[in-house]
Scaffold this motif. Structure first.
Motif, short mmCIF file in Angstrom:
data_model
loop_
_atom_site.label_atom_id
_atom_site.label_comp_id
_atom_site.label_asym_id
_atom_site.label_seq_id
_atom_site.Cartn_x
_atom_site.Cartn_y
_atom_site.Cartn_z
N PRO A 1 -1.75 6.24 0.63
CA PRO A 1 -2.08 4.92 0.09
C PRO A 1 -1.21 4.50 -1.09
O PRO A 1 -1.71 3.96 -2.09
CB PRO A 1 -3.54 5.10 -0.32
N VAL A 2 0.10 4.73 -1.00
CA VAL A 2 0.97 4.44 -2.13
C VAL A 2 1.12 2.95 -2.40
O VAL A 2 1.49 2.54 -3.51
CB VAL A 2 2.36 5.09 -1.96
N ASN A 3 0.84 2.11 -1.37
CA ASN A 3 0.96 0.67 -1.64
C ASN A 3 -0.12 0.19 -2.62
O ASN A 3 0.00 -0.87 -3.21
CB ASN A 3 0.90 -0.14 -0.34
N LYS A 4 -1.14 1.00 -2.82
CA LYS A 4 -2.16 0.67 -3.82
C LYS A 4 -1.66 0.97 -5.23
O LYS A 4 -2.29 0.60 -6.22
CB LYS A 4 -3.43 1.48 -3.56
N LEU A 5 -0.53 1.68 -5.32
CA LEU A 5 0.07 2.01 -6.62
C LEU A 5 1.32 1.18 -6.90
O LEU A 5 1.97 1.38 -7.92
CB LEU A 5 0.45 3.50 -6.66
N GLY A 6 1.67 0.29 -5.98
CA GLY A 6 2.93 -0.43 -6.14
C GLY A 6 4.12 0.51 -6.00
O GLY A 6 5.15 0.33 -6.64
N LEU A 7 3.98 1.50 -5.13
CA LEU A 7 4.93 2.60 -5.05
C LEU A 7 5.42 2.76 -3.61
O LEU A 7 4.64 2.63 -2.67
CB LEU A 7 4.23 3.89 -5.50
N THR A 8 6.70 3.04 -3.44
CA THR A 8 7.23 3.31 -2.11
C THR A 8 7.38 4.81 -1.88
O THR A 8 7.49 5.59 -2.82
CB THR A 8 8.63 2.68 -1.90
#
Length: 259
Positions: A134-141
Motif C-alpha cells: 500500500p505504498v500509494n497511501k504514503l505518496g511513495l513509489t
C-alpha cells in the motif's frame, strides 16, 4: 540491541530470519544491509542446498518498511537514492542466491516484506497471512530495483492491481494471483516450508542451481537509462510523500494534492 538478521543451519539448509519482532519485522537500514550480506555469504557456501527466509515470531514475515526511519533516512530523493540502491543490492542478493530459496510466511507480508518474498524462488504461507503493497497511501513509489521481482512473479496486470489499489488481501487471493505457491493451516506452515526445503535439498544441487540460472537467462530484464533509474526516487521530493508519511505516523487518512 538484537541482531537485525539471524542465520542458522540445519545440515544443508540455512534459515535467515528478519529479526525485528517488536515492530512486526519492519525493515530498517540495518536489516536491509544485514540481509544482503547474509545472502551473499550463503550463496558462496557450496555445502548449502537451500535457504529458508522468514520473519521472527509468527505474527509477520515483514510488515513493510520502518516508517519512523523515513524522516532521517529517506527525507528526499538525495537521501532516498543511496538507500534505494542498498535495497536493490539486497533484493538482487536474494534473487541471485545460487541455492534455491523458500519464503516461510506467517502473518503480515506487506510492502518491503512482500518484495523480499517475491525475490525468493518459492513461497509457503499460513492461512491467516496477509499481503499487499500500500505504498500509494504514503505518496511513495516502488523503485525499479524493488518492482522487478514483483513484476516477474505476477505480471503486468496483477502488479498494477496491487500497486494502484494499495489493498491488503488474504492468503487465498495471494495464491490465486500467483504470489504464493502454497497456502497451509497456520499451525503447519513452518513444517511445510521446511519439508519443501528438504525436498529441494534432496535433489541434485548442481541441477537445482543450473535450473535457476537457465530461468534467469530466459527471463526478460529491462535495460534502463540512468535518468530512468533515478526517476524511481523522485517521489521523495513531492509534497504528497511528506503528507503520506506524516499521516501514517499520525494514524490519519492522508490528504494528497498531486504535487
Amino acid at each position: 540491541m538484537a541482531e537485525p538478521i539471524l542465520v542458522s543451519r540445519d545440515g544443508a539448509i540455512a534459515t535467515v530470519t528478519l529479526n525485528n519482532p517488536e515492530r512486526l519485522n519492519a525493515l530498517n537500514r540495518a536489516m536491509w544491509r544485514g540481509l544482503g550480506e547474509a545472502m551473499r555469504k550463503l550463496s558462496a557456501d557450496d555445502a548449502l542446498r537451500c535457504v529458508v527466509v522468514r520473519g521472527a515470531g509468527d505474527n509477520a514475515f515483514a510488515a513493510g518498511a520502518d516508517i519512523a526511519e523515513f524522516a532521517s533516512e529517506r527525507a528526499n530523493s538525495k537521501q532516498a537514492k543511496p538507500y534505494g540502491n542498498l535495497i536493490h543490492e539486497t533484493m538482487q542478493a536474494v534473487a541471485r542466491c545460487r541455492h534455491p530459496t523458500v519464503a516461510l510466511i506467517q502473518g503480515a507480508c506487506v510492502g518491503g516484506g512482500l518484495e523480499i518474498a517475491a525475490m525468493c524462488d518459492l513461497r509457503v504461507c499460513g492461512q491467516s497471512s496477509r499481503f499487499g503493497i500500500p505504498v500509494n497511501k504514503l505518496g511513495l513509489t516502488m523503485a525499479y530495483g524493488e518492482l522487478m521481482g514483483l513484476l516477474a512473479l505476477v505480471g503486468r496486470a496483477v502488479a498494477l492491481e496491487i500497486l494502484l489499489e494499495g489493498r491488503v488481501f488474504d492468503a487465498d487471493e495471494a495464491c490465486r494471483k500467483g504470489l504464493v505457491n502454497r497456502v497451509v493451516p497456520d499451525d503447519t506452515v513452518e513444517e511445510e516450508a521446511h519439508a519443501t526445503a528438504r525436498r529441494i535439498a534432496d535433489g541434485a544441487p548442481l541441477v537445482n542451481r543450473w535450473h535457476k540460472q537457465f530461468i534467469e537467462r530466459l527471463a526478460v530484464t529491462a535495460q534502463l537509462a540512468p535518468e530512468e533509474w533515478d526517476e524511481g526516487f523522485e517521489c521523495f521530493d513531492t509534497e504528497d510523500y511528506h503528507e503520506g508519511v506524516a499521516a501514517f505516523l499520525e494514524k490519519r487518512k492522508p490528504r494528497f494534492e498531486g504535487r
